[in-house]
Write an enzyme that holds these catalytic residues in place. Sequence first.
Site, PDB file in Angstrom:
ATOM      1  CD  GLU A 131      -3.147   1.077   2.120  1.00 11.22           C
ATOM      2  OE1 GLU A 131      -3.884   1.816   2.230  1.00 11.22           O
ATOM      3  OE2 GLU A 131      -2.893   0.272   3.188  1.00 11.22           O
ATOM      4  CG  ASP A 253     -15.275  -0.099  10.398  1.00 16.55           C
ATOM      5  OD1 ASP A 253     -15.987   0.558   9.823  1.00 16.55           O
ATOM      6  OD2 ASP A 253     -14.118   0.432  11.010  1.00 16.55           O
ATOM      7  CG  ASP A 279      -7.354  -0.307   5.825  1.00 17.05           C
ATOM      8  OD1 ASP A 279      -6.062  -0.693   6.056  1.00 17.05           O
ATOM      9  OD2 ASP A 279      -7.789   0.727   5.825  1.00 17.05           O
ATOM     10  CB  ALA A 318      -5.036   5.852  11.838  1.00 13.98           C
TER      11      ALA A 318
END
Length: 396
Positions: A131, A253, A279, A318
């Site tokens: 990434e 989520d 993630d 984050a």
Amino acid sequence: MDRILIFNAKILTPYRLIDNGSILVENGKIVEVSRGRLPVSECIAIDAKGYYVSPGFIDIHTHGGGGYDFMDGTVEAYLGAARKHACYGTTAMVPTTLTSSLENLRETFEVYKQAKAANKMGAVFLGLHLEGPYFSMEQRGAQDPKYIRNPKREEYEKILSWSDDVVRWSAAPELEGALEFGRFLRERNILPSIGHSNAIYEEVIEAFENGYTHVTHLYSGMSGVRRINAYRYAGVIESAFLIDEMTVEIIADGAHLPASLLKLIYKIKGPQNIALITDSMRAAGMPEGEYILGSLKEGQKVIVEEGVAKLPDRTAFAGSVATADRLVRTMVQLAQVPLMEAVQMITATPARIMKVDDRKGSIAVGKDADLVIFDDDINVHLTMVEGRIVYKGEAL
């Protein structure tokens, strides 16, 4: 014992639900799927107690969990994260890096090889996802800006000379040199993915034609409608909707995307083009508090609160602290998606995107015995990886 019989199960195959079904596993493979209890002797018999049995969950974008990050540079970090995520139904994963120094990246490659060979009791590794560092500065999110730059052939050739384990790479296709980069990746059977990008529709179309067929965490770190010199332009988000063949991944989520956007993505793209991803960073499966995103040496401090990881100033997320069961639960309970389709988005679809659907992602004879037993609330009670029981809860 190499033969395992799971019976009294509601089995989710790619096309139907088999009530009161059985699955016979031998030598790590599924050898029979049937209604009723199979008459098998000399086996380990597991009563599923009427719970669901689905294919193992496949997470194609995760940075860690259980207190570990894949950028920590240790075998234990890989193994610890793989074990933790297996407790929540993940049977296969694509460990993901962050923008970092080349030295740190090379170290990660070497450690990954060791971890892959040693991984016996967690989710299997399908290869690495890089990434960055070829991202838009405007859409960098929590990526460290000091490492962000344009792709240069000499550099990415060198990076890939260090490892043959890279299976996908996220980049911003509007950058100078990014289209050549996409073609280069495709020639090596590596999936180019649009991520942290400020592109407009015309740039995305060109990127798609040059190999960028997937979008990294849709809505996160990418452009929506932009105004340039008073005129409106569709961004990456709208482009993903307009290009029917484009696949996307979403952090389901319940925090990164509200119910309305989850429903919109599902309505437009359909379960066959959506992969659910965590993630997740190191705090997945851990208590809330302060953590480091990325390596312990070079990473950034983040705060985990309200079920999500944030930058210390709370201006951006984050990564996430999600586990795979939470993704399925969110899609069913919050987005009101049928269970079979929610499961498809974390099994068959990611398997197809990563080209491992010949052996993973569905319950069918000859496929790997990657199986999850869970109840109506998507609480995981057993996880099996290639015929090995790596997690078993008290309910079974």
